[in-house]
Design a protein around this motif. Structure first.
Motif, short mmCIF file in Angstrom:
data_model
loop_
_atom_site.label_atom_id
_atom_site.label_comp_id
_atom_site.label_asym_id
_atom_site.label_seq_id
_atom_site.Cartn_x
_atom_site.Cartn_y
_atom_site.Cartn_z
N ARG A 1 -5.14 -0.89 3.96
CA ARG A 1 -5.41 -0.78 5.39
C ARG A 1 -4.32 0.01 6.10
NH1 ARG A 1 -6.34 -6.97 6.91
NH2 ARG A 1 -4.61 -7.12 5.44
N VAL A 2 -3.12 0.02 5.50
CA VAL A 2 -1.98 0.77 6.06
C VAL A 2 -1.47 1.71 4.98
CG1 VAL A 2 0.32 0.58 7.06
CG2 VAL A 2 -1.39 -1.18 7.54
N THR A 3 -1.13 2.93 5.36
CA THR A 3 -0.68 3.92 4.38
C THR A 3 0.63 4.55 4.81
OG1 THR A 3 -1.74 5.85 5.39
CG2 THR A 3 -3.11 4.47 3.93
N PRO B 1 0.67 3.64 -0.80
CA PRO B 1 -0.45 4.60 -0.80
C PRO B 1 -0.35 5.58 0.36
CG PRO B 1 -1.18 2.53 0.12
CD PRO B 1 0.25 2.32 -0.31
N ALA B 2 -1.03 6.69 0.20
CA ALA B 2 -1.15 7.67 1.28
C ALA B 2 -2.63 7.89 1.56
CB ALA B 2 -0.47 8.98 0.89
N GLY B 3 -2.94 8.54 2.67
CA GLY B 3 -4.32 8.84 3.02
C GLY B 3 -4.77 10.15 2.42
N VAL C 1 3.13 5.01 8.39
CA VAL C 1 4.59 4.83 8.47
C VAL C 1 5.24 6.09 9.04
CG1 VAL C 1 6.69 4.39 7.14
CG2 VAL C 1 4.56 3.21 6.54
N ILE C 2 4.82 7.25 8.54
CA ILE C 2 5.39 8.51 9.02
C ILE C 2 5.11 8.70 10.51
CG2 ILE C 2 5.17 11.04 8.86
CD1 ILE C 2 4.79 10.71 5.85
N ALA C 3 3.91 8.31 10.93
CA ALA C 3 3.52 8.47 12.33
C ALA C 3 4.12 7.41 13.24
CB ALA C 3 2.00 8.45 12.45
N ASP D 1 7.19 -2.01 5.25
CA ASP D 1 6.76 -3.18 4.49
C ASP D 1 5.26 -3.44 4.63
OD1 ASP D 1 9.30 -3.56 3.61
OD2 ASP D 1 9.73 -5.30 4.86
N ASP D 2 4.67 -3.05 5.75
CA ASP D 2 3.24 -3.27 5.95
C ASP D 2 2.39 -2.38 5.05
OD1 ASP D 2 3.79 -5.16 7.91
OD2 ASP D 2 3.73 -3.67 9.53
N ALA D 3 2.97 -1.30 4.55
CA ALA D 3 2.21 -0.35 3.74
C ALA D 3 2.36 -0.60 2.24
CB ALA D 3 2.65 1.08 4.07
N LEU D 4 3.25 -1.49 1.84
CA LEU D 4 3.47 -1.75 0.41
C LEU D 4 2.38 -2.68 -0.12
CD1 LEU D 4 7.34 -2.24 0.39
CD2 LEU D 4 6.03 -0.13 0.03
#
Length: 259
Positions: A64-66, A92-94, A70-72, A78-81
């Motif tokens: 749900r988070v990539t 992950p990335a989009g 984080v970059i934006a 931690d929410d993207a791990l």
């Protein structure tokens, strides 16, 4: 709470890249990560193919988070791990986001910050880069301690692998590059490919950079029907078919990386 071992730990960052797309780079990254984790390492794989990410697809994840969030600045790191099958962690990335396929100052700075923040948390960070020699790929590789190039025995893959090694030697001063030969169709394909690349590098690259560039073969992964089955099932080869030849080769490559 802060990990008491964080100060002592500093991950080895390995960029896994390729000159040509379609050589199985993400497949190799994911299965090497699982093999390294099985050997006791704390491993994170960062999907650094910022325009056409597919690590989540290979691992059957639905983040749900990539990394893009984080970059934006829309989410904390931690929410993207994400915990992945195989006992490792994924960032992950989009996919299909053109704005992240170009190396802007913001993307460059945030990517470096992310890698620096991850280093103390893991034993090894694998950067699964995009294919080719774009500025995003080359910058991502520049953040790594070591480089592993994935190639196949096909002539186009060898040509692009050579171009990648040449660029890394001339622009980043890389004197040592690791190599995994994927989709090998015969015994000794890996050694043959490595020797061929080494000869061309010695002839054309070494004189240009004024130093020897060494290519180390760490793995020869045979063409194996089990690979296609695992990919279609979106599962890790080393988990669903651990006894097949390709899984054994990937486990051996991970052991050489740790040596």
């Amino acid at each position: 709470m802060t990990d008491p071992n964080a100060v002592a730990r500093r991950a080895v960052v390995t960029a896994i890249t390729s000159g040509k797309g379609g050589v199985g780079k993400t497949f190799v990254s994911a299965n090497l990560a699982a093999s390294l984790a099985a050997a006791g390492e704390r491993v994170l794989v960062l999907d650094a193919d910022l325009g056409l990410a597919n690590l989540d697809v290979v691992l059957n994840l639905a983040p749900r988070v990539t990394l893009h969030d984080v970059i934006a600045g829309r989410a904390a790191l931690d929410d993207a791990l994400v915990d992945a099958p195989g006992g490792f962690t994924v960032l992950p990335a989009g996919s299909g986001l053109v704005e992240y396929s170009r190396l802007t100052a913001d993307v460059r700075d945030r990517l470096r910050q992310v890698v620096d923040e991850l280093r103390p948390r893991y034993d090894r960070v694998l950067l699964d880069t995009g294919a080719g020699i774009s500025d995003v790929v080359l910058y991502t590789v520049s953040l790594a301690d070591e480089v592993l190039v994935v190639a196949t025995p096909e002539p186009t893959s060898l040509t692009d692998a050579y171009a990648t090694i040449k660029v890394l030697a001339t622009t980043q001063g890389r004197q040592h590059v690791r190599l995994v030969v994927n989709q090998a169709t015969g015994a000794g394909d890996g050694r043959r490919v490595c020797a061929q690349l080494q000869r061309v590098v010695a002839r054309y690259v070494d004189p240009a950079v004024g130093q020897a560039v060494h290519i180390e073969l760490v793995g020869e992964v045979p063409d194996d029907a089990s690979v296609r089955e695992a990919v279609l099932r979106r599962e890790l080869l080393v988990e669903v078919f651990p006894g097949c030849a390709a899984a054994q080769a990937l486990a051996a490559a991970a052991a050489r990386m740790r040596a």
